[in-house]
Design a protein around this motif. Structure first.
Motif, short mmCIF file in Angstrom:
data_model
loop_
_atom_site.label_atom_id
_atom_site.label_comp_id
_atom_site.label_asym_id
_atom_site.label_seq_id
_atom_site.Cartn_x
_atom_site.Cartn_y
_atom_site.Cartn_z
N UNK A 183 18.75 -76.52 45.66
CA UNK A 183 18.33 -75.50 44.70
C UNK A 183 19.05 -74.18 44.97
N UNK A 184 19.13 -73.77 46.23
CA UNK A 184 19.82 -72.54 46.58
C UNK A 184 21.32 -72.65 46.32
N UNK A 185 21.88 -73.83 46.50
CA UNK A 185 23.30 -74.03 46.25
C UNK A 185 23.63 -73.89 44.76
N UNK A 186 22.77 -74.46 43.91
CA UNK A 186 22.98 -74.32 42.47
C UNK A 186 22.88 -72.86 42.04
N UNK A 187 21.89 -72.16 42.57
CA UNK A 187 21.73 -70.74 42.23
C UNK A 187 22.96 -69.95 42.67
N UNK A 188 23.46 -70.24 43.87
CA UNK A 188 24.62 -69.52 44.38
C UNK A 188 25.87 -69.81 43.55
N UNK A 189 26.01 -71.06 43.12
CA UNK A 189 27.15 -71.39 42.27
C UNK A 189 27.10 -70.68 40.93
N UNK A 190 25.91 -70.63 40.32
CA UNK A 190 25.77 -69.92 39.05
C UNK A 190 25.99 -68.42 39.26
N UNK A 191 25.46 -67.88 40.35
CA UNK A 191 25.70 -66.46 40.66
C UNK A 191 27.20 -66.18 40.78
N UNK A 192 27.92 -67.05 41.46
CA UNK A 192 29.36 -66.84 41.63
C UNK A 192 30.07 -66.82 40.29
N UNK A 193 29.67 -67.73 39.40
CA UNK A 193 30.33 -67.83 38.10
C UNK A 193 30.00 -66.64 37.20
#
Length: 353
Positions: free
Chosen positions: A239-249
């Motif tokens: 869950x945190x990885x998905x959030x971080x990926x979306x944040x990066x994008x």
């Protein structure tokens, strides 16, 4: 709960994580130290007429982001260790830059550094966690053509700037102790040994795949894809990885708009250095609170620093940054999903790292 209910709950918690502002006490001093380190380094190189070397000192300056925001008796040791590691990463990248095949040679070298950074981060509980900064250093420096004397200069500048960053932290702890020191709250326990091994392998795999895709495609800055690939993997669990990926994008998209406005203006060197310092401090203030917001400062900071050292056509630079970020984040998220820990619930297992 049925599948549709689980999906609805997942969507709600992920959206809540995307816009959450986490508490980040004591970040002002860290932001000031980062801005002072960057300003001092860039000003000195500008006076010497060697801003083309600024990229090497920049990674030494990242030393100040480690060790926590509050002065602690052992913080200088943590920062000194990371300073040495970042210096070694810069030197390693500069050595790769000696080769005419540096674009291809960089892929295995950066993957090895991603493995080492992941192992050390888990072992010593780095804050911020993960191999991002060492990957950033070696990948970026490997893309710059060098000569043997420049390798030594890169090593010296990174070491000097890292030492200055450690010194600022020591002086802060001695002269501006502020409140009585208290131990930081306990973080997440280290992951089990087998998960640490998986983390090291997947960081290397993500870097290698992103590097191969972008290099094969002939994109001018393949190291941006390799850097973006490890960004989601610094968090745990999925869950945190998905959030971080979306944040990066999303943060990169907005940051590119800010960068475009700054890069098209004919700014004097002194103004550019001041902007870089402000952006560096802003990034440090925001990165714990919300990584996506921090990217709005980090993206123009990175591009302004690059243009200061090696000016390039702005439109192509912006497009390359976006494309390579998308490639890297996509690769990192696919690796995260495939290698996820299925024993940790997606919704209930979230904790920022």
């Amino acid at each position: 709960m049925n599948i549709s209910g689980k999906l609805d709950r997942t969507r709600r918690v992920v959206l809540a994580d995307l816009v959450a502002l986490r508490p980040a006490q004591g970040t002002r001093r860290g932001a000031i130290r980062a801005a002072v380190t960057m300003t001092t380094m860039l000003t000195g190189l500008a006076v010497a007429g060697r801003l083309d070397w600024s990229i090497y000192a920049t990674f030494g300056a990242f030393t100040c982001v480690y060790g926590g925001s509050r002065p602690r008796p052992e913080r200088w040791r943590t920062q000194a260790f990371l300073g040495l590691l970042l210096t070694a990463a810069v030197a390693s990248g500069a050595l790769v830059g000696l080769s005419d095949q540096r674009r291809w040679l960089a892929i295995p070298v950066v993957a090895l550094w991603a493995t080492a950074g992941a192992v050390l981060s888990d072992r010593y509980s780095w804050r911020p966690p993960g191999p991002l900064f060492v990957v950033f250093a070696v990948a970026t420096c490997s893309a710059i053509p060098t000569t043997p004397p420049v390798v030594l200069i890169a090593l010296g500048l990174a070491a000097l700037t890292a030492a200055f960053a450690v010194l600022l932290g020591v002086l802060e702890a001695r002269w501006l102790p502020g409140r009585s020191w208290r131990p930081p709250p306990p973080g997440l326990p280290p992951p089990p040994a087998h998960r640490q091994r998986i983390q090291a392998i997947r960081c290397a795999v993500a870097v290698a795949i992103a590097g191969l895709i972008s290099t094969t495609a002939g994109i001018p800055h393949p190291y941006w894809a390799m850097i973006a690939a490890v960004v989601p993997l610094a968090a745990r669990p999925l869950r945190a990885q998905l959030v971080r990926g979306v944040h990066r994008t999303l943060g990169t998209l907005v940051g590119l708009a800010v960068a475009a406005a700054l890069l098209v203006a004919p700014l004097p060197v002194a103004v550019t250095i001041a902007l870089i310092a402000v952006l560096q401090g802003t990034a440090e203030l925001l990165v714990i609170r919300n990584y996506g917001l921090a990217l709005v400062a980090i993206t123009p900071l990175s591009l302004l620093s690059m243009q200061l050292a090696n000016p390039q056509p702005v439109p192509a630079l912006l497009v390359d940054r976006l494309v390579e970020t998308l490639i890297g984040v996509a690769v990192g998220l696919v690796v995260a999903i495939v290698t996820r820990d299925r024993t940790v619930p997606f919704v209930d297992g979230y904790a920022p790292r």
